[in-house]
Every structure is written in C-alpha cells, then in structure tokens.
Write a protein that holds these residues in place. Structure first.
Motif, PDB file in Angstrom:
ATOM      1  N   THR A 172     -22.658 -12.338 -29.417  1.00  0.00           N
ATOM      2  CA  THR A 172     -24.388 -12.698 -28.562  1.00  0.00           C
ATOM      3  C   THR A 172     -24.859 -13.559 -28.446  1.00  0.00           C
ATOM      4  O   THR A 172     -25.343 -13.744 -29.687  1.00  0.00           O
ATOM      5  CB  THR A 172     -24.251 -10.863 -28.700  1.00  0.00           C
ATOM      6  N   VAL A 173     -24.732 -14.428 -27.341  1.00  0.00           N
ATOM      7  CA  VAL A 173     -25.902 -15.244 -28.037  1.00  0.00           C
ATOM      8  C   VAL A 173     -27.045 -14.899 -27.454  1.00  0.00           C
ATOM      9  O   VAL A 173     -28.520 -15.478 -27.671  1.00  0.00           O
ATOM     10  CB  VAL A 173     -25.982 -16.899 -27.871  1.00  0.00           C
ATOM     11  N   ALA A 174     -27.484 -14.471 -26.102  1.00  0.00           N
ATOM     12  CA  ALA A 174     -28.940 -14.023 -25.376  1.00  0.00           C
ATOM     13  C   ALA A 174     -28.400 -12.447 -24.683  1.00  0.00           C
ATOM     14  O   ALA A 174     -27.576 -12.688 -24.396  1.00  0.00           O
ATOM     15  CB  ALA A 174     -28.915 -15.154 -25.185  1.00  0.00           C
ATOM     16  N   GLY A 175     -29.381 -11.887 -25.024  1.00  0.00           N
ATOM     17  CA  GLY A 175     -29.555 -11.466 -24.362  1.00  0.00           C
ATOM     18  C   GLY A 175     -29.385  -9.537 -24.652  1.00  0.00           C
ATOM     19  O   GLY A 175     -28.823  -9.552 -25.915  1.00  0.00           O
ATOM     20  N   GLU A 186     -39.471 -16.955 -27.766  1.00  0.00           N
ATOM     21  CA  GLU A 186     -38.814 -14.948 -28.759  1.00  0.00           C
ATOM     22  C   GLU A 186     -37.492 -15.657 -28.681  1.00  0.00           C
ATOM     23  O   GLU A 186     -36.578 -16.875 -27.609  1.00  0.00           O
ATOM     24  CB  GLU A 186     -39.079 -14.527 -28.171  1.00  0.00           C
ATOM     25  N   PRO A 187     -36.458 -15.492 -29.736  1.00  0.00           N
ATOM     26  CA  PRO A 187     -35.061 -15.704 -30.389  1.00  0.00           C
ATOM     27  C   PRO A 187     -34.873 -14.957 -29.340  1.00  0.00           C
ATOM     28  O   PRO A 187     -34.594 -13.341 -29.233  1.00  0.00           O
ATOM     29  CB  PRO A 187     -35.045 -14.668 -31.846  1.00  0.00           C
ATOM     30  N   ALA A 188     -33.740 -15.719 -28.776  1.00  0.00           N
ATOM     31  CA  ALA A 188     -33.066 -14.932 -26.601  1.00  0.00           C
ATOM     32  C   ALA A 188     -32.075 -14.085 -27.064  1.00  0.00           C
ATOM     33  O   ALA A 188     -31.391 -13.094 -25.947  1.00  0.00           O
ATOM     34  CB  ALA A 188     -31.664 -16.495 -26.216  1.00  0.00           C
ATOM     35  N   LYS A 189     -31.544 -13.903 -28.493  1.00  0.00           N
ATOM     36  CA  LYS A 189     -30.810 -12.118 -29.181  1.00  0.00           C
ATOM     37  C   LYS A 189     -31.086 -11.238 -28.689  1.00  0.00           C
ATOM     38  O   LYS A 189     -31.047  -9.974 -29.046  1.00  0.00           O
ATOM     39  CB  LYS A 189     -29.727 -12.420 -30.145  1.00  0.00           C
ATOM     40  N   GLY A 190     -32.383 -11.187 -29.025  1.00  0.00           N
ATOM     41  CA  GLY A 190     -33.889 -10.391 -28.809  1.00  0.00           C
ATOM     42  C   GLY A 190     -34.318 -10.088 -27.615  1.00  0.00           C
ATOM     43  O   GLY A 190     -34.950  -9.154 -27.633  1.00  0.00           O
ATOM     44  N   LYS A 225     -34.097 -20.041 -29.810  1.00  0.00           N
ATOM     45  CA  LYS A 225     -35.619 -19.493 -28.415  1.00  0.00           C
ATOM     46  C   LYS A 225     -35.248 -20.466 -27.250  1.00  0.00           C
ATOM     47  O   LYS A 225     -34.268 -21.004 -26.495  1.00  0.00           O
ATOM     48  CB  LYS A 225     -36.484 -20.305 -28.776  1.00  0.00           C
ATOM     49  N   ILE A 226     -35.656 -18.724 -26.399  1.00  0.00           N
ATOM     50  CA  ILE A 226     -35.239 -19.043 -25.605  1.00  0.00           C
ATOM     51  C   ILE A 226     -36.335 -19.299 -24.215  1.00  0.00           C
ATOM     52  O   ILE A 226     -37.598 -18.712 -24.712  1.00  0.00           O
ATOM     53  CB  ILE A 226     -35.083 -17.575 -24.803  1.00  0.00           C
TER      54      ILE A 226
END
Length: 334
Positions: A172-175, A186-190, A225-226
């Motif tokens: 998983t890379v985002a969400g 913020e980091p996309a994974k979080g 980061k997103i």
C-alpha cells in the motif's frame, strides 16, 4: 503561452459501421508500440478491443458476456472492466473491476491469465504475492514509465496499492482504509482517502490520485507525501482559467499526463475534459460544452456524455477521449 488549436475527430463508434464497429461503453484507451489503439468496454461490452493503424476495429478478448473466465481471449468473460495499461513488452494489464482482479493479455499467444487478486473481495496480502492478495474493486491501474511498478486504485478499500511487476509483490502506498480528506504534507500511507477512482504517474515519478466522491485531484510526491492540488472537495462546475483549488469538479473519473507535464482529467459528471497545470496551479477547459451527442470539430462546442477515459498518444500528442455514454472514441488533434 500561445494557445494551440485543437480539432475533434471521430476514431470509432458513434453508430458507424454496423455491429462490428459498434462501441459499447468505452472506458479507457491505451496505445501499443506498433501504433494500435486498444480500449476496454465496461458493462454491456465486457471486451478488450483494438483499432489498428488502418482503422480496423477488432475484438481481442471477451465474448461480451459478464462473468469470469480466462484463457483463450476469444472465450474470456469479464465483469465491469474499467481500465487497461500496456507494458513496454506489449503485455496488456486489465482492471477487471467487479471480479476484484487484474489480468494480463499476451498479444503473442492471445491468452488472458490472472496477475493479481484472488477474486475474493477484501483486503489482504500486502508484503506478499499479488496473485494471493485481496482487492475491493480494482477500478484503475497505471504503470510507471519503466514498466516496473503497476499502481492500483483499490477503491473499495480506499487505498492505492503498488505491485512490483517483476517480483509480483503488493504493498500500500496511500490510504489507511478509512474515508477522509488527507492532510497536506503528510505521508500518504498514513492518511485517509475519500475514494481513489483513478491514478496516473507523470514523467517525474509523481503519483496523481483522482477522487470521484472527493471531487479532487491529489498528488503523492517522490518523497511519499500527499497534497491536494485541484478541486474544492464538493461537487460543482466552473473555475477554469483560475486556481485549480477553487475549480469545482463533479465525479471525475480519469486522469492522464500530457507531454508538457500537465494532467488531463475526465470530469465525468460535468461531461468535460479539463487540464491541471502543476507549474501554475491552474485549471483549464479542454473539451466539452455539456451533456449531449452533438459532434463539433471545435472541442469547446463538442458535446460529451459522461466521458470516463482520456489519454495522450505518446507519438502524436493527440488527446483521445472515451466518450462512454455516446459509445464513441474521439481524438483532439493539433
């Protein structure tokens, strides 16, 4: 910047050529190295089709019947295909959405085989083989330019996942699986996502995520980061020529990079194609005057009906539109 004049041309469908040339719910377009145009048809079509360089339309895979059956392309059955992506070696990846799987079509053997997803709707498998992972509606896919990573919009799980094509592993890379608007920087994974409907990767490696119900375009930079870069977060229309964050969208369903680094958006429920320019942070109208069937060579006067796909031809730079509810594929040529 000097304006570039575009002219609309009909590529396929639109009631022309009888049953053999009839196009049913085209949802996404892609191009192979030989110059052929491939596209997938959603409900009612359930096929992978090709327009060759001579303009001939043929079916590569799918009987037109809804189901799940792999093997010989002519005997295959799919369930709600939304997208396709073509690898450098010619392999065609197919997002078989309602079967919760990704398949691969081999143009040499003309066979379709499983690539990712067990078919069971769920969330599982991160860190392991993609073939044993569970997805919840594999709605859109995108390959990196080197063909090494396949991104998946796992919309039912509210996540974007990445498959290492060589190793066959998924992550998983985002969400996070929870619904929400992510915080910028913020980091996309979080961070949560509303509903990742489409995604694409630009030449710099930035991952763009388009959210249907979130009515927004977000980007995950190479730092992981997103940020939200376009859309107000509410359904609406307008704002072209101004800041993208103040431009409203309505159920956007596809995104693709242009050669200049801008991002084209199929703003589906507004029946328009729009363009986000990262360097200026602005939004522009590319095509679509509103819902309808009327054809016009002027993109701004052309009527569209819920376009679900847009893609730029890598050689010509022409913009192809999957005008879904009109059952036709158009191109904007310079």
């Amino acid at each position: 910047m000097q304006a570039i004049l575009l002219k609309v041309m009909l590529v396929a469908g639109g009631g022309m050529g009888g049953d053999a040339a009839k196009v049913v719910q085209p949802f996404s377009v892609a191009f192979d190295a030989a110059g052929n145009t491939l596209f997938v048809e959603m409900v009612g079509g359930e096929r992978l089709r090709q327009i060759d360089t001579a303009g001939k339309l043929t079916t590569l895979a799918g009987t037109g019947k809804k189901g799940l059956k792999l093997g010989d392309g002519q005997q295959c059955e799919f369930n709600g295909m939304h997208d396709l992506a073509i690898a450098p070696d010619g392999t065609v990846f197919l997002a078989d959405t309602f079967n919760n799987q990704i398949h691969q079509y081999d143009p040499k053997t003309k066979a379709v085989t499983a690539f990712a997803g067990t078919g069971k709707k769920g969330f599982a498998g991160d860190g392991g083989p993609a073939a044993k992972a569970e997805f919840s509606q594999t709605i859109c896919i995108a390959l990196t330019t080197d063909g090494k990573t396949l991104y998946v919009a796992d919309i039912g799980n509210k996540r974007v996942r990445a498959i290492d094509v060589t190793a066959g592993t998924v992550s998983t890379v985002a969400g996070t699986g929870k619904a929400g608007v992510p915080k910028d920087g913020e980091p996309a994974k979080g961070q949560p996502l509303v509903d990742p409907r489409a995604l694409t990767v630009d030449a710099k490696g930035n991952l763009y995520i388009l959210e249907r119900g979130g009515h927004a375009l977000r980007v995950v930079g190479t730092d992981g980061k997103i940020r939200t870069v376009a859309g107000t977060g509410k359904a609406g229309k307008g704002g072209d020529g101004g800041p993208a964050l103040k431009a409203a969208m309505n159920g956007p369903k596809y995104a693709a990079p242009d050669k200049d680094g801008s991002i084209l958006i199929a703003d589906t429920e507004n029946h328009q194609i729009r363009r986000y320019r990262p360097e200026s942070g602005t939004m522009e109208l590319v095509a679509g005057s509103g819902k309808g069937k009327a054809f016009n060579a002027d993109p701004k006067k052309l009527q569209l009906a819920r376009p679900h796909g847009v893609k730029v031809h890598p050689k010509t730079g022409d913009i192809y539109i999957a005008d879904s509810d009109n059952g036709r594929i158009l191109k904007l040529t310079k």
